[in-house]
Design a protein around this motif. Structure first.
Motif, mmCIF file in Angstrom:
data_model
loop_
_atom_site.group_PDB
_atom_site.id
_atom_site.type_symbol
_atom_site.label_atom_id
_atom_site.label_comp_id
_atom_site.label_asym_id
_atom_site.label_seq_id
_atom_site.Cartn_x
_atom_site.Cartn_y
_atom_site.Cartn_z
ATOM 1 N N PHE A 146 15.394 22.304 3.690
ATOM 2 C CA PHE A 146 14.158 21.960 3.258
ATOM 3 C C PHE A 146 13.894 20.810 2.366
ATOM 4 O O PHE A 146 14.759 20.509 1.478
ATOM 5 C CB PHE A 146 13.790 23.311 1.986
ATOM 6 N N THR A 147 12.957 20.068 2.615
ATOM 7 C CA THR A 147 13.028 18.570 2.030
ATOM 8 C C THR A 147 11.711 18.259 1.513
ATOM 9 O O THR A 147 10.654 19.102 1.683
ATOM 10 C CB THR A 147 13.437 17.470 3.286
ATOM 11 N N SER A 148 11.834 17.141 0.570
ATOM 12 C CA SER A 148 10.273 16.611 0.287
ATOM 13 C C SER A 148 9.614 15.771 1.134
ATOM 14 O O SER A 148 10.342 15.460 2.123
ATOM 15 C CB SER A 148 10.818 16.042 -1.319
ATOM 16 N N GLY A 149 8.370 15.213 0.617
ATOM 17 C CA GLY A 149 7.851 13.913 1.193
ATOM 18 C C GLY A 149 8.655 12.962 0.881
ATOM 19 O O GLY A 149 9.626 12.706 0.246
ATOM 20 N N ASP A 150 8.204 11.843 1.640
ATOM 21 C CA ASP A 150 8.903 10.549 1.772
ATOM 22 C C ASP A 150 8.184 9.410 0.755
ATOM 23 O O ASP A 150 8.365 8.257 1.085
ATOM 24 C CB ASP A 150 9.196 10.021 2.905
ATOM 25 N N SER A 206 7.887 17.732 -4.122
ATOM 26 C CA SER A 206 7.088 19.054 -3.539
ATOM 27 C C SER A 206 7.759 19.065 -1.980
ATOM 28 O O SER A 206 8.272 17.952 -1.434
ATOM 29 C CB SER A 206 5.756 18.727 -3.359
ATOM 30 N N TYR A 207 7.753 20.461 -1.423
ATOM 31 C CA TYR A 207 8.184 20.565 -0.135
ATOM 32 C C TYR A 207 7.294 19.536 0.756
ATOM 33 O O TYR A 207 6.097 19.326 0.725
ATOM 34 C CB TYR A 207 7.897 21.894 0.639
ATOM 35 N N GLY A 208 7.918 18.837 1.634
ATOM 36 C CA GLY A 208 7.345 17.955 2.670
ATOM 37 C C GLY A 208 7.673 18.287 4.161
ATOM 38 O O GLY A 208 6.975 17.756 4.922
ATOM 39 N N GLY A 209 8.934 18.880 4.463
ATOM 40 C CA GLY A 209 9.300 19.075 5.660
ATOM 41 C C GLY A 209 10.650 20.140 5.724
ATOM 42 O O GLY A 209 11.017 20.277 4.688
ATOM 43 N N LEU A 210 10.692 20.644 6.922
ATOM 44 C CA LEU A 210 11.645 21.599 7.156
ATOM 45 C C LEU A 210 12.304 21.306 8.484
ATOM 46 O O LEU A 210 11.625 21.054 9.387
ATOM 47 C CB LEU A 210 11.165 22.933 7.302
ATOM 48 N N SER A 249 0.599 -1.420 -0.045
ATOM 49 C CA SER A 249 0.095 -0.059 0.046
ATOM 50 C C SER A 249 0.903 1.236 -0.033
ATOM 51 O O SER A 249 0.475 2.346 0.001
ATOM 52 C CB SER A 249 -1.023 0.184 1.158
ATOM 53 N N VAL A 250 2.052 1.204 -0.075
ATOM 54 C CA VAL A 250 2.881 2.287 -0.055
ATOM 55 C C VAL A 250 4.123 2.311 -1.281
ATOM 56 O O VAL A 250 4.449 1.192 -1.587
ATOM 57 C CB VAL A 250 3.922 2.375 1.331
ATOM 58 N N ASN A 251 4.398 3.537 -1.696
ATOM 59 C CA ASN A 251 5.421 3.867 -2.603
ATOM 60 C C ASN A 251 6.422 4.816 -2.135
ATOM 61 O O ASN A 251 6.199 5.976 -2.316
ATOM 62 C CB ASN A 251 4.619 4.120 -3.866
ATOM 63 N N LEU A 252 7.515 4.231 -1.181
ATOM 64 C CA LEU A 252 8.398 5.301 -0.647
ATOM 65 C C LEU A 252 9.349 5.547 -1.628
ATOM 66 O O LEU A 252 9.637 5.023 -2.446
ATOM 67 C CB LEU A 252 9.014 4.178 0.461
ATOM 68 N N ALA A 253 9.876 6.826 -1.166
ATOM 69 C CA ALA A 253 10.960 7.558 -2.141
ATOM 70 C C ALA A 253 11.991 8.200 -0.980
ATOM 71 O O ALA A 253 11.463 8.363 0.145
ATOM 72 C CB ALA A 253 10.508 8.675 -2.951
ATOM 73 N N ARG A 254 13.296 8.055 -1.251
ATOM 74 C CA ARG A 254 14.034 8.935 -0.219
ATOM 75 C C ARG A 254 13.846 10.311 -0.436
ATOM 76 O O ARG A 254 13.494 10.802 -1.458
ATOM 77 C CB ARG A 254 15.406 8.731 -0.580
ATOM 78 N N ARG A 255 13.791 11.135 0.612
ATOM 79 C CA ARG A 255 13.294 12.541 0.555
ATOM 80 C C ARG A 255 14.580 13.320 -0.001
ATOM 81 O O ARG A 255 15.589 12.760 0.091
ATOM 82 C CB ARG A 255 12.817 12.992 1.909
ATOM 83 N N THR A 256 13.909 14.185 -0.975
ATOM 84 C CA THR A 256 14.702 14.949 -1.569
ATOM 85 C C THR A 256 15.488 16.028 -0.770
ATOM 86 O O THR A 256 14.591 16.626 -0.103
ATOM 87 C CB THR A 256 14.143 15.596 -2.804
#
Length: 186
Positions: A99-103, A110-114, A73-80
């Motif tokens: 400034f990082t993306s989502g995971d 897109s931005y997902g975290g700081l 159910s999940v499609n993970l990616a390393r945050r950018t």
């Protein structure tokens, strides 16, 4: 003394461990997940009275079939890591903002975290985590405190290391360009 280049290396090393932990959450033994959480925690420093913890984990003792169902159910990616900015704190010490993306594959552009980091006893440590505040219109992107210390970044950064522009949302790209161009001579 930490440089902005050191901060980029630090944040990338953390994002590597975090991704390894996210993958393990859906595929590895309880022992491996706990080992990766412990390794991840070495990047964090919680001030007294604050809570900080890695963003990955799961209930222990899950049956392998349950893990397999979760993994589907999940499609993970390393945050950018899009950009690291260095700010001068009120005490004159550096605070680094990552400034990082989502995971997930759908949020990696897109931005997902700081994340905020500062030197603690001579070592760079993550001291705060923020998420985008979707209730406020961007740009600029507004951030909502998630965990750790509450940081009010002072004005313009003293240094910026742009790495990769977010392409998922125009407001994020505009915000990134504004930060990239905020320091002259870099």
């Amino acid at each position: 003394m930490t440089t902005i280049e050191d901060a980029v290396i630090f944040f990338n090393a953390y994002l590597d461990i975090e991704h390894e932990g996210n993958v393990a959450t859906y595929s590895a033994s309880d022992e491996m997940v706990n080992e990766l959480r412990t390794r991840s925690m070495k990047f964090w420093h919680a001030s007294p009275g604050t809570i900080l913890s890695p963003s990955f984990g799961r209930p222990m003792g899950m049956h392998p079939d349950q893990l397999e169902n979760l993994a589907r159910s999940v499609n993970l990616a390393r945050r950018t890591l899009f950009l690291v900015a260095e700010y001068r704190g009120p005490d004159g010490n550096s605070i680094y903002a990552a400034f990082t993306s989502g995971d997930r594959a759908r949020t990696v552009q897109s931005y997902g975290g700081l994340l905020h980091a500062a030197e603690v006893k001579g070592e760079l440590k993550i001291i705060a985590s923020y998420k985008e505040d979707f209730d406020r219109v961007s740009p600029p992107v507004h951030w909502r405190h998630s965990q750790g210390a509450e940081i009010a970044l002072p004005g313009t950064p003293v240094a910026v290391q742009p790495l990769e522009a977010p392409t998922g949302q125009a407001a994020h790209q505009e915000d990134w360009e504004g930060l990239r161009d905020s320091v002259t001579g870099d």
